[in-house]
Design a protein around this motif. Structure first.
Motif, mmCIF file in Angstrom:
data_model
loop_
_atom_site.group_PDB
_atom_site.id
_atom_site.type_symbol
_atom_site.label_atom_id
_atom_site.label_comp_id
_atom_site.label_asym_id
_atom_site.label_seq_id
_atom_site.Cartn_x
_atom_site.Cartn_y
_atom_site.Cartn_z
ATOM 1 N N ILE A 33 4.152 -0.518 6.595
ATOM 2 C CA ILE A 33 2.962 -0.044 5.883
ATOM 3 C C ILE A 33 1.864 -1.095 6.002
ATOM 4 O O ILE A 33 2.059 -2.265 5.656
ATOM 5 C CB ILE A 33 3.275 0.247 4.403
ATOM 6 N N GLU A 34 0.733 -0.669 6.498
ATOM 7 C CA GLU A 34 -0.395 -1.577 6.715
ATOM 8 C C GLU A 34 -1.597 -1.207 5.853
ATOM 9 O O GLU A 34 -2.428 -2.056 5.542
ATOM 10 C CB GLU A 34 -0.800 -1.535 8.187
ATOM 11 N N GLY A 35 -1.721 0.061 5.456
ATOM 12 C CA GLY A 35 -2.953 0.521 4.835
ATOM 13 C C GLY A 35 -4.003 0.764 5.902
ATOM 14 O O GLY A 35 -3.694 0.923 7.087
ATOM 15 N N LEU A 36 -5.264 0.752 5.514
ATOM 16 C CA LEU A 36 -6.340 0.984 6.479
ATOM 17 C C LEU A 36 -6.689 -0.261 7.287
ATOM 18 O O LEU A 36 -7.554 -0.214 8.153
ATOM 19 C CB LEU A 36 -7.585 1.507 5.758
ATOM 20 N N GLY A 37 -6.025 -1.371 6.985
ATOM 21 C CA GLY A 37 -6.199 -2.564 7.793
ATOM 22 C C GLY A 37 -7.097 -3.613 7.166
ATOM 23 O O GLY A 37 -7.837 -3.348 6.211
ATOM 24 N N ALA A 87 -2.126 7.477 8.405
ATOM 25 C CA ALA A 87 -3.160 6.449 8.519
ATOM 26 C C ALA A 87 -2.744 5.133 7.881
ATOM 27 O O ALA A 87 -3.302 4.081 8.206
ATOM 28 C CB ALA A 87 -4.464 6.938 7.878
ATOM 29 N N PHE A 88 -1.768 5.170 6.978
ATOM 30 C CA PHE A 88 -1.360 3.959 6.266
ATOM 31 C C PHE A 88 -0.306 3.162 7.023
ATOM 32 O O PHE A 88 0.045 2.062 6.616
ATOM 33 C CB PHE A 88 -0.834 4.324 4.876
ATOM 34 N N ALA A 89 0.224 3.717 8.098
ATOM 35 C CA ALA A 89 1.229 3.017 8.893
ATOM 36 C C ALA A 89 0.562 1.989 9.792
ATOM 37 O O ALA A 89 -0.607 2.124 10.174
ATOM 38 C CB ALA A 89 2.030 4.011 9.730
ATOM 39 N N ALA A 90 1.320 0.959 10.171
ATOM 40 C CA ALA A 90 0.780 -0.048 11.094
ATOM 41 C C ALA A 90 0.724 0.494 12.516
ATOM 42 O O ALA A 90 -0.152 0.134 13.291
ATOM 43 C CB ALA A 90 1.637 -1.317 11.034
ATOM 44 N N SER A 91 1.659 1.362 12.847
ATOM 45 C CA SER A 91 1.723 1.930 14.185
ATOM 46 C C SER A 91 1.079 3.306 14.222
ATOM 47 O O SER A 91 1.251 4.102 13.293
ATOM 48 C CB SER A 91 3.190 2.067 14.619
ATOM 49 N N PRO A 92 0.371 3.646 15.313
ATOM 50 C CA PRO A 92 -0.202 4.982 15.436
ATOM 51 C C PRO A 92 0.802 6.040 15.881
ATOM 52 O O PRO A 92 0.458 7.205 16.021
ATOM 53 C CB PRO A 92 -1.293 4.794 16.494
ATOM 54 N N THR A 126 -14.777 -8.671 6.566
ATOM 55 C CA THR A 126 -15.348 -9.650 5.628
ATOM 56 C C THR A 126 -14.313 -10.179 4.645
ATOM 57 O O THR A 126 -14.658 -10.850 3.674
ATOM 58 C CB THR A 126 -16.507 -9.011 4.840
ATOM 59 N N GLY A 127 -13.035 -9.882 4.879
ATOM 60 C CA GLY A 127 -11.987 -10.307 3.961
ATOM 61 C C GLY A 127 -11.460 -9.139 3.153
ATOM 62 O O GLY A 127 -12.123 -8.118 2.993
ATOM 63 N N GLY A 128 -10.238 -9.315 2.635
ATOM 64 C CA GLY A 128 -9.626 -8.201 1.924
ATOM 65 C C GLY A 128 -9.186 -7.127 2.899
ATOM 66 O O GLY A 128 -8.892 -7.390 4.061
ATOM 67 N N TYR A 129 -9.178 -5.883 2.430
ATOM 68 C CA TYR A 129 -8.720 -4.794 3.289
ATOM 69 C C TYR A 129 -9.542 -3.549 3.017
ATOM 70 O O TYR A 129 -10.109 -3.379 1.925
ATOM 71 C CB TYR A 129 -7.229 -4.518 3.058
ATOM 72 N N TYR A 130 -9.640 -2.708 4.015
ATOM 73 C CA TYR A 130 -10.388 -1.467 3.871
ATOM 74 C C TYR A 130 -9.695 -0.565 2.846
ATOM 75 O O TYR A 130 -8.479 -0.439 2.831
ATOM 76 C CB TYR A 130 -10.508 -0.745 5.204
ATOM 77 N N GLY A 131 -10.515 0.029 1.983
ATOM 78 C CA GLY A 131 -9.976 0.879 0.930
ATOM 79 C C GLY A 131 -9.627 0.136 -0.341
ATOM 80 O O GLY A 131 -9.066 0.719 -1.268
ATOM 81 N N PRO A 174 -2.778 -2.446 0.341
ATOM 82 C CA PRO A 174 -2.835 -3.693 1.103
ATOM 83 C C PRO A 174 -1.781 -3.792 2.190
ATOM 84 O O PRO A 174 -1.931 -4.557 3.137
ATOM 85 C CB PRO A 174 -2.618 -4.760 0.027
ATOM 86 N N GLY A 175 -0.704 -3.015 2.054
ATOM 87 C CA GLY A 175 0.350 -3.042 3.068
ATOM 88 C C GLY A 175 1.118 -4.350 3.051
ATOM 89 O O GLY A 175 1.243 -5.018 2.033
ATOM 90 N N GLY A 176 1.664 -4.696 4.225
ATOM 91 C CA GLY A 176 2.378 -5.955 4.354
ATOM 92 C C GLY A 176 3.866 -5.873 4.079
ATOM 93 O O GLY A 176 4.492 -6.895 3.760
ATOM 94 N N TYR A 177 4.466 -4.720 4.221
ATOM 95 C CA TYR A 177 5.913 -4.593 4.009
ATOM 96 C C TYR A 177 6.456 -3.462 4.877
ATOM 97 O O TYR A 177 5.709 -2.681 5.462
ATOM 98 C CB TYR A 177 6.229 -4.340 2.527
ATOM 99 N N ARG A 178 7.778 -3.384 4.926
ATOM 100 C CA ARG A 178 8.456 -2.342 5.687
ATOM 101 C C ARG A 178 9.455 -1.655 4.766
ATOM 102 O O ARG A 178 9.953 -2.265 3.818
ATOM 103 C CB ARG A 178 9.189 -2.940 6.897
ATOM 104 N N LEU A 179 9.771 -0.392 5.071
ATOM 105 C CA LEU A 179 10.788 0.307 4.292
ATOM 106 C C LEU A 179 11.439 1.395 5.124
ATOM 107 O O LEU A 179 10.869 1.883 6.104
ATOM 108 C CB LEU A 179 10.207 0.875 2.994
ATOM 109 N N ASP A 180 12.654 1.732 4.702
ATOM 110 C CA ASP A 180 13.377 2.862 5.271
ATOM 111 C C ASP A 180 12.985 4.062 4.423
ATOM 112 O O ASP A 180 13.444 4.203 3.290
ATOM 113 C CB ASP A 180 14.885 2.592 5.199
#
Length: 436
Positions: free
Chosen positions: A91-95, A150-155, A99-104, A113-119
């Motif tokens: 999970i990445e979110g919108l990236g 859109a929230f995944a890191a991979s397309p 300018t810092g932080g994350y979109y959305g 904010p993303g930054g984790y993985r899950l089954d």
């Protein structure tokens, strides 16, 4: 004095009984909390759904008995070669923003904010198990053709479902649901399912017209699962022409938003468009935070992420950088001329939905409502005006035999409104006390 007869329209009719018979194993009224895709996109350490057991227990303590989610059937059971991705979904979110932080970061539902993985399959099973322990039922939908990938890191997730030809998407969804329902049944959770929606808001998703291209898929899934309520949901039901709703739907799961004053503001600031020259305009600039970067400096999410969701880059910028207090002030100042029409619009739409459901002998559900899409920290819907409109919608629904209803789309663990605990407990108790 004698009473005059004023015609049949003056005769009171009690329409508070449910529009359809509900199986005995399901609650006779549903109090719904909308967890959408956030139950897996905000499940990292310290986030609202990191502890599913705790989140379900908390919802139950507030009087909820139903959770509505994106169950991601295409990712998990779509037969699209995504099984490995689903087992280790990043999970990445919108990236990350330029300018810092994350979109959305201050955009409701997109503050991931993303930054984790899950089954995700294991996560779904854990949610069902927690729901069973707390006597909650589940409303299952898909947001996959609206925003979930859109929230995944991979397309890969988005690319796989986008490769399905438009005319075949409902059939692929129905097949995925069939396999998911078999899997849930094998794990002993079939009676935990209150409703299955082929897709969320089919009229606001990357899908063809359901009346023309999707009714057969709904009918087939219903025939394969006659013990379940199976339908699709509308974001804006054709309340003035409900005969256009396909009779194949096994429930009237419709959303009731009365934008009114909010729509007036959105049009003035042109926040929902894309590619507008000179964006942001003067009105929006007057509502921005003092530290707002320029559009050019802020940048935008990756192109594929914007293709995977129905929101625009202007919306992301605007909601991330608007001053929420200034936004609320504008709405409150301009609300009075819209008050009556917004109240009437909520009532008329709820009544039309319930009347269609009674005609078709299917349950009616308001799975989202009431005012509309506001910045994450905007408090208009949480405030006195928004709560009054929500109460009006809920009580109208009860008066017309609606089976399930949200208190507000924003009443969920990932929204600030979750902190209005006494209000939620009181209104949920009122719903549950209503006669079936």
């Amino acid at each position: 004095m004698t009473e005059r007869y004023l015609g049949s329209a003056a005769t009171a009719v009690d329409e508070s009984s449910l529009t359809a018979e509900i199986p005995a194993h399901l609650p006779q009224r549903l109090t719904i909390t909308l967890w959408d895709f956030s139950w897996y996109t905000q499940a990292g350490p310290g986030q609202p759904y990191a502890d599913l057991e705790g989140a379900v227990a908390d919802a139950a303590s507030l009087g909820y008995n139903a959770i509505r989610i994106c169950a991601a059937p295409l990712l998990l059971f779509g037969g699209l070669g995504l099984e490995e991705l689903a087992e280790d979904l990043e999970i990445e979110g919108l990236g990350a923003a330029a300018t810092g932080g994350y979109y959305g970061q201050r955009t409701r539902w997109y503050d991931t904010p993303g930054g984790y993985r899950l089954d995700l399959r294991a996560h779904l099973l854990a949610l069902f198990e927690a729901a069973a322990r707390h006597d909650m039922v589940m409303i299952l939908a898909s947001w996959e053709y609206q925003q979930s990938p859109a929230f995944a890191a991979s397309p890969r997730w988005f690319e796989a479902i986008d490769a399905v030809p438009l005319a075949e998407r409902y059939d692929v969804l129905a097949g995925a649901w069939g396999r998911m329902l078999s899997w849930l049944t094998a794990h002993g959770h079939r009676e935990r399912i209150a409703l299955v929606e082929l897709h969320n808001e089919v009229d606001f998703s990357i899908l063809p017209d359901i009346a023309a291209d999707g009714a057969a898929a709904v009918a087939r899934l219903r025939a394969e699962n006659p013990d379940l309520f199976v339908t699709a949901s509308y974001g804006k039901p054709p309340h003035l022409a409900m005969h256009r709703v396909p009779e194949a739907l096994g429930a009237a799961q419709c959303h009731v938003y009365s934008y009114g004053v909010l729509d007036a503001l959105q049009q003035r600031i042109d926040i929902r468009s894309e590619g507008t020259a000179g964006f942001p305009n003067a009105v929006l600039r007057s509502l921005l935070r003092a530290d707002a970067p320029s559009v050019a400096d802020y940048g935008r999410p990756a192109d594929w992420k914007l293709q995977a969701t129905v929101i625009t880059d202007q919306m992301v910028y605007g909601y991330d950088w608007v001053d929420a207090a200034a936004w609320d002030d504008w709405l409150e100042e301009h609300y009075p001329p819209y008050a009556e029409v917004m109240s009437r619009e909520i009532a008329s739409r709820v009544i039309a939905i319930a009347a269609w459901a009674r005609w078709r002998s299917v349950p009616a559900i308001v799975g989202e409502g009431w005012v509309g899409y506001t910045p994450l920290r905007g408090g208009f819907e949480e405030g006195e005006v928004g709560r009054a409109l929500a109460e009006h919608g809920v009580r109208t629904a009860l008066d017309h035999g609606v089976w399930g209803v949200v208190l507000c789309s924003n009443a969920a663990p990932h929204h600030p409104m979750w902190q209005l605990r006494e209000w939620q407990q009181a209104l949920n108790a009122e719903i549950l006390a209503a006669r079936p």
